[in-house]
Motif scaffolding. Structure first.
Motif, PDB file in Angstrom:
ATOM      1  N   HIS A   1      38.962  25.967  35.635  1.00 25.71           N
ATOM      2  CA  HIS A   1      38.077  26.525  34.623  1.00 25.71           C
ATOM      3  C   HIS A   1      38.299  28.018  34.417  1.00 25.71           C
ATOM      4  O   HIS A   1      38.747  28.723  35.312  1.00 25.71           O
ATOM      5  CB  HIS A   1      36.626  26.234  34.993  1.00 25.71           C
ATOM      6  CG  HIS A   1      36.205  24.868  34.548  1.00 25.71           C
ATOM      7  ND1 HIS A   1      34.930  24.545  34.189  1.00 25.71           N
ATOM      8  CD2 HIS A   1      36.927  23.735  34.404  1.00 25.71           C
ATOM      9  CE1 HIS A   1      34.878  23.271  33.833  1.00 25.71           C
ATOM     10  NE2 HIS A   1      36.085  22.758  33.964  1.00 25.71           N
TER      11      HIS A   1
ATOM     12  N   GLY B   1      37.722  31.834  34.170  1.00 27.46           N
ATOM     13  CA  GLY B   1      36.946  32.757  34.993  1.00 27.46           C
ATOM     14  C   GLY B   1      37.085  32.553  36.486  1.00 27.46           C
ATOM     15  O   GLY B   1      36.535  33.313  37.278  1.00 27.46           O
ATOM     16  N   THR B   2      37.835  31.518  36.902  1.00 25.62           N
ATOM     17  CA  THR B   2      37.999  31.268  38.334  1.00 25.62           C
ATOM     18  C   THR B   2      39.026  32.222  38.958  1.00 25.62           C
ATOM     19  O   THR B   2      39.059  32.357  40.180  1.00 25.62           O
ATOM     20  CB  THR B   2      38.413  29.807  38.601  1.00 25.62           C
ATOM     21  OG1 THR B   2      39.547  29.493  37.792  1.00 25.62           O
ATOM     22  CG2 THR B   2      37.288  28.832  38.269  1.00 25.62           C
ATOM     23  N   GLY B   3      39.860  32.832  38.137  1.00 20.79           N
ATOM     24  CA  GLY B   3      40.780  33.848  38.643  1.00 20.79           C
ATOM     25  C   GLY B   3      42.255  33.503  38.566  1.00 20.79           C
ATOM     26  O   GLY B   3      43.061  34.082  39.287  1.00 20.79           O
ATOM     27  N   LYS B   4      42.624  32.599  37.686  1.00 22.56           N
ATOM     28  CA  LYS B   4      44.035  32.207  37.568  1.00 22.56           C
ATOM     29  C   LYS B   4      44.932  33.405  37.243  1.00 22.56           C
ATOM     30  O   LYS B   4      45.938  33.637  37.899  1.00 22.56           O
ATOM     31  CB  LYS B   4      44.206  31.117  36.501  1.00 22.56           C
ATOM     32  CG  LYS B   4      43.498  29.831  36.830  1.00 22.56           C
ATOM     33  CD  LYS B   4      43.627  28.804  35.731  1.00 22.56           C
ATOM     34  CE  LYS B   4      42.913  29.186  34.457  1.00 22.56           C
ATOM     35  NZ  LYS B   4      41.429  29.288  34.595  1.00 22.56           N
ATOM     36  N   THR B   5      44.529  34.150  36.213  1.00 19.24           N
ATOM     37  CA  THR B   5      45.333  35.303  35.808  1.00 19.24           C
ATOM     38  C   THR B   5      45.409  36.327  36.938  1.00 19.24           C
ATOM     39  O   THR B   5      46.485  36.861  37.239  1.00 19.24           O
ATOM     40  CB  THR B   5      44.737  35.936  34.528  1.00 19.24           C
ATOM     41  OG1 THR B   5      44.666  34.914  33.529  1.00 19.24           O
ATOM     42  CG2 THR B   5      45.583  37.066  34.015  1.00 19.24           C
ATOM     43  N   SER B   6      44.285  36.563  37.596  1.00 21.32           N
ATOM     44  CA  SER B   6      44.263  37.532  38.703  1.00 21.32           C
ATOM     45  C   SER B   6      45.177  37.085  39.840  1.00 21.32           C
ATOM     46  O   SER B   6      45.888  37.904  40.424  1.00 21.32           O
ATOM     47  CB  SER B   6      42.840  37.693  39.233  1.00 21.32           C
ATOM     48  OG  SER B   6      41.947  37.942  38.188  1.00 21.32           O
TER      49      SER B   6
ATOM     50  N   SER C   1      41.443  35.382  47.950  1.00 22.14           N
ATOM     51  CA  SER C   1      40.710  36.462  47.288  1.00 22.14           C
ATOM     52  C   SER C   1      41.721  37.471  46.762  1.00 22.14           C
ATOM     53  O   SER C   1      42.562  37.960  47.508  1.00 22.14           O
ATOM     54  CB  SER C   1      39.763  37.158  48.261  1.00 22.14           C
ATOM     55  OG  SER C   1      39.291  38.356  47.663  1.00 22.14           O
ATOM     56  N   THR C   2      41.621  37.766  45.493  1.00 22.25           N
ATOM     57  CA  THR C   2      42.509  38.785  44.932  1.00 22.25           C
ATOM     58  C   THR C   2      41.909  40.162  45.171  1.00 22.25           C
ATOM     59  O   THR C   2      42.538  41.174  44.897  1.00 22.25           O
ATOM     60  CB  THR C   2      42.740  38.564  43.413  1.00 22.25           C
ATOM     61  OG1 THR C   2      41.487  38.712  42.741  1.00 22.25           O
ATOM     62  CG2 THR C   2      43.305  37.197  43.126  1.00 22.25           C
ATOM     63  N   VAL C   3      40.673  40.190  45.703  1.00 20.66           N
ATOM     64  CA  VAL C   3      40.008  41.453  45.993  1.00 20.66           C
ATOM     65  C   VAL C   3      40.427  41.974  47.366  1.00 20.66           C
ATOM     66  O   VAL C   3      40.810  43.133  47.503  1.00 20.66           O
ATOM     67  CB  VAL C   3      38.463  41.299  45.896  1.00 20.66           C
ATOM     68  CG1 VAL C   3      37.741  42.539  46.421  1.00 20.66           C
ATOM     69  CG2 VAL C   3      38.054  41.021  44.457  1.00 20.66           C
TER      70      VAL C   3
ATOM     71  N   ASN D   1      39.167  30.330  45.079  1.00 22.22           N
ATOM     72  CA  ASN D   1      39.324  31.781  44.959  1.00 22.22           C
ATOM     73  C   ASN D   1      37.960  32.478  45.091  1.00 22.22           C
ATOM     74  O   ASN D   1      36.926  31.821  45.184  1.00 22.22           O
ATOM     75  CB  ASN D   1      39.995  32.085  43.608  1.00 22.22           C
ATOM     76  CG  ASN D   1      40.413  33.527  43.470  1.00 22.22           C
ATOM     77  OD1 ASN D   1      40.857  34.151  44.440  1.00 22.22           O
ATOM     78  ND2 ASN D   1      40.251  34.078  42.275  1.00 22.22           N
TER      79      ASN D   1
ATOM     80  N   ASP E   1      35.980  36.227  48.935  1.00 19.75           N
ATOM     81  CA  ASP E   1      35.292  37.456  49.382  1.00 19.75           C
ATOM     82  C   ASP E   1      33.792  37.375  49.118  1.00 19.75           C
ATOM     83  O   ASP E   1      33.011  38.118  49.697  1.00 19.75           O
ATOM     84  CB  ASP E   1      35.910  38.680  48.677  1.00 19.75           C
ATOM     85  CG  ASP E   1      35.953  38.520  47.167  1.00 19.75           C
ATOM     86  OD1 ASP E   1      35.149  39.131  46.464  1.00 19.75           O
ATOM     87  OD2 ASP E   1      36.830  37.750  46.668  1.00 19.75           O
ATOM     88  N   LEU E   2      33.379  36.444  48.269  1.00 22.05           N
ATOM     89  CA  LEU E   2      31.953  36.291  47.968  1.00 22.05           C
ATOM     90  C   LEU E   2      31.262  35.290  48.905  1.00 22.05           C
ATOM     91  O   LEU E   2      30.109  34.926  48.687  1.00 22.05           O
ATOM     92  CB  LEU E   2      31.758  35.863  46.495  1.00 22.05           C
ATOM     93  CG  LEU E   2      32.366  36.785  45.424  1.00 22.05           C
ATOM     94  CD1 LEU E   2      32.165  36.210  44.024  1.00 22.05           C
ATOM     95  CD2 LEU E   2      31.766  38.194  45.500  1.00 22.05           C
TER      96      LEU E   2
HETATM   97  N1  LIG Z   1      35.067  38.722  43.537  1.00 23.61           N
HETATM   98  C1  LIG Z   1      36.243  38.320  43.048  1.00 23.61           C
HETATM   99  N2  LIG Z   1      36.472  38.372  41.725  1.00 23.61           N
HETATM  100  C2  LIG Z   1      37.666  37.956  41.260  1.00 23.61           C
HETATM  101  C3  LIG Z   1      38.673  37.455  42.130  1.00 23.61           C
HETATM  102  N3  LIG Z   1      39.733  37.086  41.378  1.00 23.61           N
HETATM  103  C4  LIG Z   1      39.414  37.347  40.094  1.00 23.61           C
HETATM  104  N4  LIG Z   1      38.153  37.873  40.013  1.00 23.61           N
HETATM  105  C5  LIG Z   1      37.447  38.279  38.781  1.00 23.61           C
HETATM  106  O1  LIG Z   1      37.084  37.110  38.049  1.00 23.61           O
HETATM  107  C6  LIG Z   1      37.131  37.341  36.652  1.00 23.61           C
HETATM  108  C7  LIG Z   1      37.984  36.266  35.967  1.00 23.61           C
HETATM  109  O2  LIG Z   1      39.332  36.391  36.413  1.00 23.61           O
HETATM  110  P1  LIG Z   1      40.576  35.871  35.575  1.00 23.61           P
HETATM  111  O3  LIG Z   1      41.771  36.124  36.380  1.00 23.61           O
HETATM  112  O4  LIG Z   1      40.553  36.441  34.202  1.00 23.61           O
HETATM  113  O5  LIG Z   1      40.241  34.307  35.505  1.00 23.61           O
HETATM  114  P2  LIG Z   1      40.939  33.156  34.633  1.00 23.61           P
HETATM  115  O6  LIG Z   1      40.066  32.941  33.442  1.00 23.61           O
HETATM  116  O7  LIG Z   1      40.952  31.939  35.503  1.00 23.61           O
HETATM  117  O8  LIG Z   1      42.321  33.605  34.289  1.00 23.61           O
HETATM  118  C8  LIG Z   1      37.671  38.734  36.476  1.00 23.61           C
HETATM  119  O9  LIG Z   1      36.600  39.605  36.229  1.00 23.61           O
HETATM  120  C9  LIG Z   1      38.317  39.064  37.829  1.00 23.61           C
HETATM  121  O10 LIG Z   1      38.289  40.422  38.106  1.00 23.61           O
HETATM  122  C10 LIG Z   1      38.400  37.411  43.535  1.00 23.61           C
HETATM  123  O11 LIG Z   1      39.211  36.988  44.362  1.00 23.61           O
HETATM  124  N5  LIG Z   1      37.164  37.850  43.942  1.00 23.61           N
END
Ligand SMILES: Nc1nc2c(ncn2[C@@H]2O[C@H](COP(=O)(O)OP(=O)(O)O)[C@@H](O)[C@H]2O)c(=O)[nH]1
Ligand SMILES: [Mg+2]
Ligand SMILES: [Zn+2]
Length: 354
Positions: free
Chosen positions: A234, A236-241, A210-212, A181, A184-185
């Motif tokens: 882990h 912060g990787t973006g699971k919830t997003s 990318s969820t962005v 995920n 976009d970076l």
């Molecule tokens: N640049 C970028 N940031 C993202 C993306 N998806 C999620 N994030 C950011 O990453 C952070 C962690 O996302 P979150 O969904 O809470 O991760 P989780 O801990 O795996 O559930 C948040 O600040 C999101 O806004 C993405 O595709 N690109």
């Protein structure tokens, strides 16, 4: 002639009656691999239902407590309890029934529905409890795939972590999907190619998302469609997003997906099976975070490490650890550059860490 046959049968049944079979419960005291134990517990648990039941098939969607379950029966969510007969097996395993289990429910008493049977599982996501009684905890049953979520940056992609997750998933006999995920970076395409080529060549499904900006989201949805998946990876990787992007209507609940225990919330509702609007289910369990490799898993690593599976039978020794053995197919593949040195290095690191 017929008379004689009858006599013979009679004598046999009498003889069988006189044979003392060992009490199968004694076997439970024997320290053994829990997968065999599970198999036997579920076989025993499925034996001998009482008569006069009106059984229908359902699936466990949520566990309220050890005894209260939310079961989907013909598309309707119903509350059901574990039958007394099944409860007696609880002492052997932490969880006699898990989310995702297909079950036979007795609906003869409409106000007191009982789970009478657990249909043998295709697979299960298992975690081991800590302490002297390492009871297994079945996090979910009949899972199609595990979505190993990583991010390209923030936090930075680490192939070694992917290796570790792939080993865990393979040992549990589940199918992995690798998600990278925050694509976009990405700045350097070549770097991405270098990091992912091996996994693609070895046949692992891999999708960059990318969820962005929405990159890869349709591809991910296609992989999830009509399957039951669990997200791991882990924090912060973006699971919830990712989940929110795929299913915006879940918004509120997914804010807590797999974070519930950490925050001390909803501790009674441990795991849940959520239907995707596009087909299939999301399996959410806070326990997924604590799935790790155990020292008992060490012996499997030489077989299941990404890319080693296909080489395994080709080593001279069938318990080859691929470290310094003669005629080792893995070492030969490293020498030929078929297995990149970074992956072999990761293998050695992982193997030594257990
Ligand atoms: N640049 C970028 N940031 C993202 C993306 N998806 C999620 N994030 C950011 O990453 C952070 C962690 O996302 P979150 O969904 O809470 O991760 P989780 O801990 O795996 O559930 C948040 O600040 C999101 O806004 C993405 O595709 N690109
Ligand atoms: Mg989250
Ligand atoms: Zn070898």
């Amino acid at each position: 002639m017929k008379q004689k046959d009858k006599k013979k049968t009679k004598r046999w049944t009498e003889r069988i009656k006189n044979i003392h079979l060992p009490d199968p419960d004694i076997l439970d005291e024997v320290k053994e691999k829990s997968k065999y134990k599970t198999a036997r517990v579920s076989t025993k648990a499925n034996q001998s239902c009482k008569e006069g039941l009106q059984l229908v098939q359902g699936r466990i969607m949520e566990i309220k407590s050890n005894y209260h379950y939310i079961v989907e029966i013909n598309g309707i969510l119903e509350t059901a309890k574990l039958s007394g007969r099944l409860k007696q097996f609880l002492y052997q395993s932490h969880t006699i029934a898990a989310i995702g289990d297909f079950v036979a429910v007795d609906i003869s008493n409409s106000t007191d529905k009982r789970i009478e049977k657990i249909i043998p599982r295709r697979n299960a996501l298992i975690r081991y409890g800590t302490g002297s009684f390492q009871k297994e905890i079945i996090l979910a049953a009949n899972v199609d795939q595990v979505i190993i979520t990583s991010s390209w940056r923030k936090p930075r992609f680490k192939a070694g972590l992917i290796d570790r997750y792939l080993c865990i998933v393979t040992i549990q006999k589940l199918k992995p999907v690798i998600v990278i995920n925050k694509i976009d970076l990405l700045e350097d395409e070549q770097e991405l190619e270098a990091q992912t080529a091996y996994y693609k060549t070895m046949g692992y499904p891999l999708v960059c998302t990318s969820t962005v900006n929405g990159t890869g989201m349709q591809e991910l949805m296609d992989l999830l469609k009509d399957k039951d998946s669990v997200f791991t990876g882990h924090s912060g990787t973006g699971k919830t997003s990712l989940i929110n992007y795929l299913e915006p209507s879940l918004n509120l609940t997914t804010a807590e997906v797999s974070d519930r225990n950490e925050k001390g919330k909803h501790t009674t509702s441990q795991s849940i099976l959520i239907p995707w609007s596009f087909g299939g289910h999301l399996l959410d369990t806070p326990g997924i975070k604590t799935i790790t490799l155990h020292s008992e898993d060490k012996e499997h690593i030489p077989k299941v490490f990404p890319g080693f599976e296909r080489l395994y039978g080709k080593c001279k020794f069938n318990d080859c650890r691929h470290i310094n053995e003669d005629d080792c197919a893995v070492l030969a593949a490293v020498e030929k550059g078929i297995i990149p040195f970074e992956r072999y290095d990761s293998y050695q690191y992982l193997y030594a860490s257990l």
